[in-house]
Write a protein that holds these residues in place. Structure first.
Motif, PDB file in Angstrom:
ATOM      1  N   VAL A   1       0.830  -1.096  -0.161  1.00  0.00           N
ATOM      2  CA  VAL A   1      -0.076  -0.058  -0.074  1.00  0.00           C
ATOM      3  C   VAL A   1       0.933   1.243  -0.076  1.00  0.00           C
ATOM      4  CG1 VAL A   1      -2.016  -1.059   1.287  1.00  0.00           C
ATOM      5  CG2 VAL A   1      -0.280  -0.175   2.606  1.00  0.00           C
ATOM      6  N   ASP A   2       1.802   1.209  -0.471  1.00  0.00           N
ATOM      7  CA  ASP A   2       2.887   2.417  -0.431  1.00  0.00           C
ATOM      8  C   ASP A   2       2.334   3.513  -1.480  1.00  0.00           C
ATOM      9  OD1 ASP A   2       4.537   1.682  -3.330  1.00  0.00           O
ATOM     10  OD2 ASP A   2       4.362   0.316  -2.143  1.00  0.00           O
ATOM     11  N   PHE A   3       1.820   2.870  -2.495  1.00  0.00           N
ATOM     12  CA  PHE A   3       1.124   4.005  -3.500  1.00  0.00           C
ATOM     13  C   PHE A   3      -0.067   4.607  -2.681  1.00  0.00           C
ATOM     14  CE2 PHE A   3      -2.410   4.948  -6.434  1.00  0.00           C
ATOM     15  CZ  PHE A   3      -1.836   5.910  -7.141  1.00  0.00           C
ATOM     16  N   GLU A   4      -1.001   3.800  -2.237  1.00  0.00           N
ATOM     17  CA  GLU A   4      -1.867   4.292  -1.369  1.00  0.00           C
ATOM     18  C   GLU A   4      -1.655   5.174  -0.153  1.00  0.00           C
ATOM     19  OE1 GLU A   4      -1.401   1.552  -2.323  1.00  0.00           O
ATOM     20  OE2 GLU A   4      -3.044   0.768  -3.739  1.00  0.00           O
ATOM     21  N   ASP A   5      -0.635   4.769   0.396  1.00  0.00           N
ATOM     22  CA  ASP A   5      -0.226   5.721   1.540  1.00  0.00           C
ATOM     23  C   ASP A   5       0.216   7.232   0.888  1.00  0.00           C
ATOM     24  OD1 ASP A   5      -0.532   3.760   3.353  1.00  0.00           O
ATOM     25  OD2 ASP A   5       1.549   3.199   3.372  1.00  0.00           O
ATOM     26  N   ASP A   6       0.834   7.147  -0.090  1.00  0.00           N
ATOM     27  CA  ASP A   6       1.222   8.368  -0.664  1.00  0.00           C
ATOM     28  C   ASP A   6       0.089   9.321  -1.098  1.00  0.00           C
ATOM     29  OD1 ASP A   6       3.884   8.089  -0.250  1.00  0.00           O
ATOM     30  OD2 ASP A   6       4.807   8.301  -2.387  1.00  0.00           O
ATOM     31  N   VAL A   7      -0.891   8.521  -1.676  1.00  0.00           N
ATOM     32  CA  VAL A   7      -2.157   9.293  -2.185  1.00  0.00           C
ATOM     33  C   VAL A   7      -2.770  10.153  -1.034  1.00  0.00           C
ATOM     34  CG1 VAL A   7      -4.614   9.015  -3.075  1.00  0.00           C
ATOM     35  CG2 VAL A   7      -2.567   7.987  -4.249  1.00  0.00           C
TER      36      VAL A   7
ATOM     37  N   GLN B   1      -7.955 -11.662  -1.995  1.00  0.00           N
ATOM     38  CA  GLN B   1      -7.317 -12.267  -0.395  1.00  0.00           C
ATOM     39  C   GLN B   1      -8.190 -11.970   0.603  1.00  0.00           C
ATOM     40  OE1 GLN B   1      -3.008 -12.914  -0.646  1.00  0.00           O
ATOM     41  NE2 GLN B   1      -3.106 -11.359  -2.019  1.00  0.00           N
ATOM     42  N   ASP B   2      -8.199 -12.494   1.560  1.00  0.00           N
ATOM     43  CA  ASP B   2      -8.743 -12.033   2.842  1.00  0.00           C
ATOM     44  C   ASP B   2      -7.772 -11.286   3.520  1.00  0.00           C
ATOM     45  OD1 ASP B   2     -10.041 -11.534   5.196  1.00  0.00           O
ATOM     46  OD2 ASP B   2     -10.383 -13.834   5.638  1.00  0.00           O
ATOM     47  N   LEU B   3      -7.688 -10.180   3.101  1.00  0.00           N
ATOM     48  CA  LEU B   3      -6.829  -9.096   3.848  1.00  0.00           C
ATOM     49  C   LEU B   3      -7.300  -8.271   5.019  1.00  0.00           C
ATOM     50  CD1 LEU B   3      -4.892  -8.014   0.603  1.00  0.00           C
ATOM     51  CD2 LEU B   3      -4.406  -9.820   2.401  1.00  0.00           C
ATOM     52  N   ASN B   4      -8.649  -8.650   5.591  1.00  0.00           N
ATOM     53  CA  ASN B   4      -9.180  -7.875   6.415  1.00  0.00           C
ATOM     54  C   ASN B   4      -8.445  -7.684   7.833  1.00  0.00           C
ATOM     55  OD1 ASN B   4     -12.158  -7.379   5.793  1.00  0.00           O
ATOM     56  ND2 ASN B   4     -11.701  -9.522   5.174  1.00  0.00           N
ATOM     57  N   GLY B   5      -7.723  -8.621   8.292  1.00  0.00           N
ATOM     58  CA  GLY B   5      -6.748  -8.469   9.456  1.00  0.00           C
ATOM     59  C   GLY B   5      -5.841  -7.419   9.138  1.00  0.00           C
ATOM     60  N   PHE B   6      -5.215  -7.422   7.783  1.00  0.00           N
ATOM     61  CA  PHE B   6      -4.098  -6.333   7.526  1.00  0.00           C
ATOM     62  C   PHE B   6      -4.794  -5.166   7.533  1.00  0.00           C
ATOM     63  CE2 PHE B   6      -1.958  -3.775   4.381  1.00  0.00           C
ATOM     64  CZ  PHE B   6      -0.570  -3.901   4.836  1.00  0.00           C
ATOM     65  N   PHE B   7      -5.979  -4.825   6.750  1.00  0.00           N
ATOM     66  CA  PHE B   7      -6.384  -3.387   6.644  1.00  0.00           C
ATOM     67  C   PHE B   7      -7.284  -3.167   7.950  1.00  0.00           C
ATOM     68  CE2 PHE B   7      -5.371  -4.366   2.302  1.00  0.00           C
ATOM     69  CZ  PHE B   7      -5.165  -3.091   1.995  1.00  0.00           C
ATOM     70  N   ALA B   8      -7.253  -3.961   8.903  1.00  0.00           N
ATOM     71  CA  ALA B   8      -8.045  -3.687  10.243  1.00  0.00           C
ATOM     72  C   ALA B   8      -7.133  -2.458  10.902  1.00  0.00           C
ATOM     73  CB  ALA B   8      -8.133  -4.920  11.190  1.00  0.00           C
ATOM     74  N   ASP B   9      -5.864  -2.520  10.817  1.00  0.00           N
ATOM     75  CA  ASP B   9      -5.014  -1.615  11.260  1.00  0.00           C
ATOM     76  C   ASP B   9      -4.842  -0.241  10.491  1.00  0.00           C
ATOM     77  OD1 ASP B   9      -4.326  -3.361  13.587  1.00  0.00           O
ATOM     78  OD2 ASP B   9      -2.809  -4.370  12.447  1.00  0.00           O
ATOM     79  N   LEU B  10      -5.302  -0.295   9.403  1.00  0.00           N
ATOM     80  CA  LEU B  10      -5.407   1.029   8.525  1.00  0.00           C
ATOM     81  C   LEU B  10      -6.544   1.397   8.144  1.00  0.00           C
ATOM     82  CD1 LEU B  10      -2.870  -0.679   5.889  1.00  0.00           C
ATOM     83  CD2 LEU B  10      -2.209   0.911   7.777  1.00  0.00           C
TER      84      LEU B  10
ATOM     85  N   TYR C   1      -8.322   3.088   5.021  1.00  0.00           N
ATOM     86  CA  TYR C   1      -8.665   2.635   3.701  1.00  0.00           C
ATOM     87  C   TYR C   1      -9.752   1.888   4.013  1.00  0.00           C
ATOM     88  CZ  TYR C   1      -3.909   3.634   2.865  1.00  0.00           C
ATOM     89  OH  TYR C   1      -2.714   4.352   2.512  1.00  0.00           O
ATOM     90  N   HIS C   2     -10.827   1.590   3.000  1.00  0.00           N
ATOM     91  CA  HIS C   2     -12.029   0.750   2.957  1.00  0.00           C
ATOM     92  C   HIS C   2     -11.666  -0.504   2.265  1.00  0.00           C
ATOM     93  CE1 HIS C   2     -14.274   4.203   4.147  1.00  0.00           C
ATOM     94  NE2 HIS C   2     -13.662   4.680   3.369  1.00  0.00           N
ATOM     95  N   PHE C   3     -11.504  -1.578   2.893  1.00  0.00           N
ATOM     96  CA  PHE C   3     -10.971  -2.712   2.152  1.00  0.00           C
ATOM     97  C   PHE C   3     -12.405  -3.494   1.714  1.00  0.00           C
ATOM     98  CE2 PHE C   3     -10.170  -7.393   2.347  1.00  0.00           C
ATOM     99  CZ  PHE C   3      -9.367  -7.451   1.265  1.00  0.00           C
ATOM    100  N   HIS C   4     -12.360  -4.191   0.611  1.00  0.00           N
ATOM    101  CA  HIS C   4     -13.070  -5.135   0.070  1.00  0.00           C
ATOM    102  C   HIS C   4     -12.623  -6.245  -0.534  1.00  0.00           C
ATOM    103  CE1 HIS C   4     -15.776  -1.441  -0.123  1.00  0.00           C
ATOM    104  NE2 HIS C   4     -14.784  -0.874  -0.415  1.00  0.00           N
ATOM    105  N   GLN C   5     -12.946  -7.548   0.119  1.00  0.00           N
ATOM    106  CA  GLN C   5     -12.565  -8.765  -0.662  1.00  0.00           C
ATOM    107  C   GLN C   5     -13.299  -9.085  -1.652  1.00  0.00           C
ATOM    108  OE1 GLN C   5     -12.629 -12.111   2.257  1.00  0.00           O
ATOM    109  NE2 GLN C   5     -11.492 -13.321   0.725  1.00  0.00           N
ATOM    110  N   ALA C   6     -12.789  -9.080  -2.758  1.00  0.00           N
ATOM    111  CA  ALA C   6     -13.590  -9.383  -4.028  1.00  0.00           C
ATOM    112  C   ALA C   6     -12.848  -9.576  -5.175  1.00  0.00           C
ATOM    113  CB  ALA C   6     -14.186  -7.930  -4.674  1.00  0.00           C
ATOM    114  N   LEU C   7     -13.001 -10.654  -5.915  1.00  0.00           N
ATOM    115  CA  LEU C   7     -12.460 -11.251  -7.149  1.00  0.00           C
ATOM    116  C   LEU C   7     -13.129 -10.667  -8.154  1.00  0.00           C
ATOM    117  CD1 LEU C   7     -10.659 -13.198  -8.569  1.00  0.00           C
ATOM    118  CD2 LEU C   7     -12.473 -14.853  -8.613  1.00  0.00           C
ATOM    119  N   VAL C   8     -12.001  -9.716  -9.044  1.00  0.00           N
ATOM    120  CA  VAL C   8     -12.325  -9.006 -10.308  1.00  0.00           C
ATOM    121  C   VAL C   8     -12.745 -10.105 -11.498  1.00  0.00           C
ATOM    122  CG1 VAL C   8     -11.962  -7.403 -11.900  1.00  0.00           C
ATOM    123  CG2 VAL C   8     -11.380  -6.963  -9.448  1.00  0.00           C
TER     124      VAL C   8
END
Length: 284
Positions: A129-135, A151-160, A163-170
């Motif tokens: 998320v270095d790009f998102e951090d700079d934005v 991927q299930d990254l809810n645990g990772f993004f819980a500390d951020l 950001y609004h995290f969505h687990q979704a396959l495009v």
């Protein structure tokens, strides 16, 4: 009617006819205002038109190559070399995010993020998320940043929480168009795509929208993934041609291309900036 009165009436009628005739002749002879000439195309517009013609030549090359036995491109350099950026970023290019994989070259990013409300979609994360951090920093925290990953990254993004995290396959059935509708977003200041080959499907769906329903996109930053086998080079060229055309249909101009440092022949970073006017709702 006595002769004098009849003569007077006839004279009056002749005078009226004469006056009307003079008025008609004057109106017909009056010079009409010249139509307002169309503004001359800018240098950037002329360059884009020229590049469109070059892309048409590219299309003819790989279409002819597909008819050969075996199919092959008539040159010995990668297919992505056919698609050099035709647009100069006059607002100034800047690196947002890391130097290397993850970071992106952008065009006037601070100006793009200043359009409010600011909405950013980042498709594909893998906890990078270095790009998102700079934005987030550049926008002073005013941007609503949505990150999508299969991927299930809810645990990772819980500390951020910024950001609004969505687990979704495009997929073809579920992509940016569906996300926009579900979250009632009409525009995107930035759309970053790194979805390991699904970028072609994402762009097809956006460009397939009726012109009045296409979202304004301030900047499109997409990692394009290629098939590695030589027999697939023609397919790669055709898919890339279509992606570039789709971006053009969305009012975006190609201003930068670079190789992904981790896989220089398997993935290329393409950056597009909007040349379309802001929607009225955003220009107030």
């Amino acid at each position: 009617m006595p002769p004098p009165r009849r003569a007077a009436a006839l004279l009056a009628a002749l005078v009226l006819v004469g006056v009307a005739s003079l008025a008609f002749m004057h109106a017909c002879g009056r010079p009409q205002p010249a139509p307002t000439p169309e503004p001359a195309p800018t240098g950037a517009q002329l360059l884009l038109r020229r590049r469109h013609l070059v892309y048409d030549k590219v299309q003819r090359v790989y279409a002819a190559a597909a008819q050969l036995d075996p199919p092959r491109l008539p040159f010995n350099f990668p297919e992505f070399e056919l698609f050099e950026p035709p647009y100069e970023c006059v607002a100034g290019e800047d690196r947002v995010g890391n130097i290397g994989d993850g970071g992106k070259w952008t065009c006037g990013m601070e100006r793009v993020l200043a359009v409010q409300p600011c909405v950013v979609y980042s498709l594909g994360s893998n906890t990078q998320v270095d790009f998102e951090d700079d934005v987030y920093q550049l926008s002073n925290g005013t941007c609503e940043i949505h990150v999508f990953d299969q991927q299930d990254l809810n645990g990772f993004f819980a500390d951020l929480p910024r950001y609004h995290f969505h687990q979704a396959l495009v997929t073809a059935e579920r992509g940016v168009v569906q996300f926009l509708r579900e979250m009632h977003h009409s525009h995107l200041n930035v759309l970053k795509i790194d979805v390991e080959g699904a970028e072609f499907t994402v762009m097809d769906a956006l460009a397939a929208l009726p012109p009045t329903e296409r979202p304004w996109i301030g900047e499109l930053l997409v990692e394009v993934h290629f098939l590695d086998n030589p027999e697939d080079y023609i397919l790669n060229a055709a898919a890339l041609y279509k992606l570039v055309r789709n971006a053009q249909a969305l009012g975006l101009a190609h201003f930068h291309r670079e190789s992904n440092p981790n896989k220089p022949y398997g993935a290329q970073e393409f950056a597009f900036a909007s040349v379309a006017p802001l929607p009225v709702a955003l220009s107030r």
